[in-house]
Enzyme design. Structure first.
Site: not given
Ligand code: NDP
Length: 687
Positions: A257, A296
């Site tokens: 997602e 989202c």
């Molecule tokens: P991220 O993609 O940075 O993080 C989402 C999750 O992935 C977090 O739990 C993060 O952990 C984890 N993660 C990051 N890198 C890795 C990796 N290499 N391996 C495994 N897990 C990883 O998104 P954010 O939450 O920071 O949100 C940023 C953007 O995402 C928002 O600005 C928005 O654009 C989008 N978003 C979209 C959503 C949707 O459902 N469509 C919902 C929320 C956000 P950690 O926090 O520890 O880095």
């Protein structure tokens, strides 16, 4: 220094070997907690889930798992005050927290009841009907779902620390998988608090839920063919995960997602005097401001008829002007803070990008008046409304993950559909119209690009709002979208459970299939003994127990009587000449319902006994017409027995086949009854 969050690994709370990274309060900028996974043994984490958690969950039937989800929902409901207090620190208002906390607990309740009502009290699910594969009926096929033997890794975004965990956990648990939950670090303190309450309740089997508070480290390296990853977050991280060697080379299933540029379309039929205009405006403002637009599913693109653009922009701006921004603990505040100051920087950058092809109509990205807080220490941002230039591209490409929306205009319905599709796949679209023709044309145009479409008008508006409107994923509806939205699919009731399971086509004889699936298959052995199966309690009934009834000749008088008695005087039952001209019957035929009623008279055992009630009939088909003087009999066979965990009775599904004097089937159906677990019932027996 604030407390270091702990992960829950292999039955113990694990504390990292360093001081960790600080997590700041979204409102005050103060440190809330620290987070790190340094030294966490990811191999042990996954091994524990596979070796302890998985087997423990898979030993339980779907109904037992559903019962645990209900107990968990009740348990967590007792700690809401604690969760709400922590949620304030993420910048969430009371209303935002309700979506996250009550929404999450509600999802547990919903999966619990769906699991009980829609899944068998077993560990295998049948998919579709039995397929005949040979001429003689000795070789048949059946699709079944079984639990995968791996681990469900759930990586969540920062915006819904409670709902995000529970909406993934509930279907995975029902499916028989142990979960490893990895919340986004930024708001992991709230997820950690909920997991602590879950673990201390001891409701879930050991090993079925583990927590990684902090970076995912080498977690994905540990995964293989039976494991899955459900990810919510940015398109950037999604791409990293898609290219991970465990996904590329070891068949790890990945559900995504990611970013979604959802839209709401105002129909061409709407005039300024229509209720729909107001509904559209309210919808956009709600989606911009709930959770400070960090959803989202929020409406990023408001697509309106050119002629109404100025009216809509003014109406949205007027409403936004009434939204007070500030400390979410203050009751007058309607919109809280973004999750972090760095998130605010990201949104400001996105607004700058949007300004390449749009003008700001409302709000200033660099300035906001706040209530009861410091605008710079907290991650506050004004709602910002933009109007796109003709031919604008950025609004279809840039996702400002905050209180930001862009108005785009169109002239024809086809153009509106084409604009929506330029988002390259979204989670949800709204269409606000009161015109059925527009509703069909636009909805069918939107559907290939969206996981969910809300069609809103004056008739459904009140209930739609109660159900959460455009932005609320619901446990019984699919959440996910094609293309840019990630291509994943979550929730959707039992669909969300089956996603976690393996579908296998089984080819076998009817007897083998009956033994494998626990459900009697046509062609399998039937057992007829002296005791009528209606005299047997649930404990005594066996799959395949049968009764072949006496026969009965259906007379013209029976048909006349039934017609007169019920009022069903359809000509095929009453008018010989007209019936003779009917191409299917060629003469008077018995009512189908007469046949079914006579069949009940043939198989029933009339005295008080373990059969308590008939609660319906499934799959009723009339196959051959029954004419006067035809002789029918019925064969009734126990097909499936489902004890209810919370009652002293259960459900018995009977296979019913009514045949005529030539042994041709005239009607087939499943009879559904409720049968006592013991008979005489235990209370009576001890009297
Ligand atoms: P991220 O993609 O940075 O993080 C989402 C999750 O992935 C977090 O739990 C993060 O952990 C984890 N993660 C990051 N890198 C890795 C990796 N290499 N391996 C495994 N897990 C990883 O998104 P954010 O939450 O920071 O949100 C940023 C953007 O995402 C928002 O600005 C928005 O654009 C989008 N978003 C979209 C959503 C949707 O459902 N469509 C919902 C929320 C956000 P950690 O926090 O520890 O880095």
């Amino acid at each position: 220094m604030s407390a270091l969050l702990e992960s829950y690994v292999a039955g113990h709370w694990f504390r990292a070997q360093d001081e960790g990274e600080p997590l700041l309060d979204a409102v005050t900028g103060e440190e809330v907690a620290r987070v790190s996974t340094r030294g966490l043994d990811f191999a042990a984490l996954v091994a524990h889930a596979r070796e302890v958690g998985g087997p423990a969950v898979r030993r339980l039937t779907f109904h037992e798992r559903a019962g645990m989800l209900k107990a968990l929902a009740k348990h967590l409901g007792g700690f809401k005050d604690e969760f709400y207090a922590l949620s304030l620190r993420t910048g969430a208002t009371q209303r935002d927290s309700m979506v996250d906390i009550d929404g999450g607990i509600g999802t547990l309740f919903s999966y619990s009841s769906k699991g009980t009502r829609e899944l068998p009290n077993d560990t295998v699910v049948l998919d579709g009907v039995t397929e005949p594969l040979g001429r003689g009926g000795a070789f048949v096929g059946q699709h079944v779902y079984t639990s995968r033997t791996g681990v469900a890794v759930q990586i969540n975004a920062f915006n819904f620390p409670v709902w995000g965990m529970l909406e993934k956990l509930a279907p995975a648990f029902l499916a028989g998988l142990p979960s490893i939950v990895k919340p986004a670090s930024q708001t992991a303190y709230l997820t950690e608090a909920v997991v602590r309450r879950i673990i201390e309740s001891e409701i879930l089997p050991a090993g079925s839920l583990q927590l990684v508070a902090g970076s995912a480290g080498t977690l994905l390296d540990e995964l293989d063919e039976q494991d899955s990853v459900a990810f919510t977050g940015s398109a950037h991280t999604a791409a990293v995960l898609r290219n991970h060697r465990s996904v590329l080379h070891r068949g790890v299933r990945l559900g995504v997602e990611a970013d979604s540029l959802n839209c709401s379309i105002l129909g061409l039929d709407v005039t300024p005097d229509d209720a729909e205009l107001d509904l559209f405006v309210k919808g956009v403002v709600t989606e911009m401001t709930v959770k400070a637009g960090q959803k989202c599913t929020a409406i990023r693109r408001a697509i309106v008829p050119e002629a109404l653009a100025d009216t809509v922009l003014t109406a949205i701006s007027d409403r936004l002007a009434k939204i007070s921004v500030g400390n979410p603990a203050n009751e007058s505040v309607r919109m809280g803070a973004l999750a972090s100051r760095s998130q605010r920087d990201e949104v400001r950058k996105a607004i700058e990008a949007l300004r390449n092809s749009a003008d700001i109509v409302y709000g200033d990205p660099d300035r906001v008046d706040v209530v009861d807080a410091d605008a710079e220490q907290g991650a506050f941002l004004s709602p910002v409304l933009l109007r796109a230039h003709p031919g604008a591209t950025e609004p279809h490409d840039v996702e400002p993950f905050g209180p930001v929306s862009t108005v785009l205009t169109y002239s024809t319905t086809d153009e509106a559909v084409a604009l929506a599709a330029r988002g390259r796949g979204s989670l949800v679209a709204s269409l606000v119209t009161h015109d059925p023709a527009i509703a069909r044309q636009v909805t069918l145009g939107l559907a290939p690009w969206h996981g969910r479409v809300l069609v809103l008008d004056r008739d459904d508006a009140a209930e739609a709002a109660q159900a959460g409107g455009h932005g609320s994923p619901l446990p019984n509806l699919v959440h996910g979208g094609p293309g840019r939205a990630g291509g994943g699919e979550e929730l959707g009731g039992i669909r969300g459970v089956l996603h976690h399971m393996q579908r296998t086509a089984i080819q076998a004889s009817p007897d083998m299939l009956t033994a494998i699936t626990g459900r009697w298959t046509t062609g399998a052995e039937r057992r007829v003994d002296e005791v009528h199966p209606f005299r047997k309690s649930l404990a005594e009934l066996r799959i395949g127990d049968s009764i072949v009834s006496d026969s009965r000749t259906v007379t013209l008088a029976d048909i006349d009587h039934f017609a007169e008695f019920t009022g069903d005087t359809f000509y095929a039952h009453t008018d010989p000449e007209a019936a003779a001209a009917n191409p299917l019957f060629g003469g008077i035929v018995a009512h189908g319902y007469l046949v079914v009623s006579l069949a009940a008279g043939l198989f029933v055992e009339p005295n008080p006994g373990p059969v308590l009630a008939n609660f319906g009939v499934d799959n009723l088909r009339f196959l051959t017409p029954v004419k006067a003087e035809d002789t029918i009999r019925v064969t009734l066979t126990v097909k499936q027995v489902t004890p209810r965990t919370s009652a002293d009775y259960g459900e018995v599904r009977w296979d019913a086949v009514v045949t005529n004097q030539d042994d041709a089937p005239v009607a087939t159906y499943d009879v559904l009854t409720l049968v006592a677990k013991t008979w005489p019932q235990e209370d009576a027996a001890t009297d």
